[in-house]
Design an enzyme around this catalytic site. Structure first.
Site, short mmCIF file in Angstrom:
data_model
loop_
_atom_site.label_atom_id
_atom_site.label_comp_id
_atom_site.label_asym_id
_atom_site.label_seq_id
_atom_site.Cartn_x
_atom_site.Cartn_y
_atom_site.Cartn_z
CG ASN A 101 13.36 -11.92 -10.70
OD1 ASN A 101 12.48 -12.11 -12.40
ND2 ASN A 101 12.89 -10.90 -10.69
CG HIS A 118 10.56 -19.14 -12.73
ND1 HIS A 118 10.31 -18.46 -13.64
CD2 HIS A 118 9.56 -19.98 -13.00
CE1 HIS A 118 9.05 -18.58 -13.77
NE2 HIS A 118 8.61 -19.54 -13.22
CB CYS A 150 29.87 -39.14 -9.63
SG CYS A 150 28.72 -37.98 -10.28
N GLY A 187 6.60 -5.35 -11.75
CA GLY A 187 7.89 -5.87 -12.56
C GLY A 187 8.16 -7.50 -13.67
CB THR A 188 5.82 -10.03 -13.33
OG1 THR A 188 5.06 -10.76 -14.66
CG2 THR A 188 4.90 -9.69 -12.40
#
Ligand code: ZN
Length: 243
Positions: A101, A118, A150, A187-188
């Protein structure tokens, strides 16, 4: 006969602790939809057109149409499940969390040892001069935000689809997985590399896998499957662990 939640608590206690691998499902109860779900972000924004660094370099203004929708994660609050994982760490029973997450909710809950595969929406970088900005600073700017120094368009420190997982995250994960005796997967469904290989690696070295998913996906690997919601299940598990 022992309940699965008691067996899970026993496994963790007997192993002297666990590590966790988390994904989108742990944050849905905090109001963050799964980006891969039917109405999720990636159903509305083509990942190839909006989710790659190549696309960002070509047209950062366009990619910011999608990124603007991600800024709301800054307002999300951790749920009871995130808090229970933080309490587990405090109690010396959760060594680290590896998360897919980008919402920073584990850290908001108080977890200190978090590996973000990630990256995170918590900070932004200038691709041109490498100046760094916080989410709070970016939210005060007109979108898309430009670098004060910049003038380049800022990029969140998330890993786009065509970018590599940060090497320090890979190295830390290898280290954690290499010594893990119990892995909590929450949760995955572990379909995305490199997270997909982690449960198998833990099993190969004789470790155990506890799955917490409303729709269990690791039947072939999990020693214990807890099929409830993340917040309720983690709260119950923490209570058992602290009994
Ligand atoms: Zn700059």
């Amino acid at each position: 006969m022992k309940l699965d939640i008691e067996k899970a608590a026993d496994l963790i206690r007997n192993a002297g602790g666990a590590i966790a691998l988390t994904g989108a499902g742990v944050s849905t109860e905090s109001g963050i939809p799964d980006f891969r779900s039917r109405n999720g972000l990636w159903s509305r924004f083509d990942p190839m057109e909006y989710g790659t660094y190549e696309a960002f370099r070509r047209d950062p203004h366009k990619v910011w149409d999608m990124l603007a929708e991600l800024l709301f994660v800054a307002d999300a609050v951790p749920n009871e499940g995130h808090l229970a994982m933080a309490r587990m760490e405090e109690a010396g029973l959760l060594q680290a969390i590896i998360t897919q997450n980008i919402d920073g909710l584990h850290q908001k809950a108080g977890s200190t040892n978090v590996v973000e595969f990630h990256g995170s929406m918590a900070s932004f970088s200038c691709p041109s001069c490498e100046a760094r900005y916080s989410m709070a600073e970016v939210r005060r700017l007109h979108l898309p935000p430009h670098c004060f120094t910049c003038g380049a368009v800022l990029k969140p420190n998330i890993v786009f689809f065509d970018e590599v997982i940060p090497p320090y995250a890979i190295a830390r994960t290898e280290q954690l997985v290499g010594s893990a005796r119990v892995l909590i997967v929450a949760g995955t469904s572990c379909r995305v590399v490199p997270a997909s290989s982690i449960p198998g690696l833990v099993k190969q070295q004789g470790g155990r896998v506890i799955e917490i998913n409303t729709e269990p996906a690791l039947a072939h690997l999990a020693d214990i499957t807890l099929g409830g919601g993340f917040a309720a299940t983690m709260t119950a598990l923490l209570e058992k662990l602290l009994e």
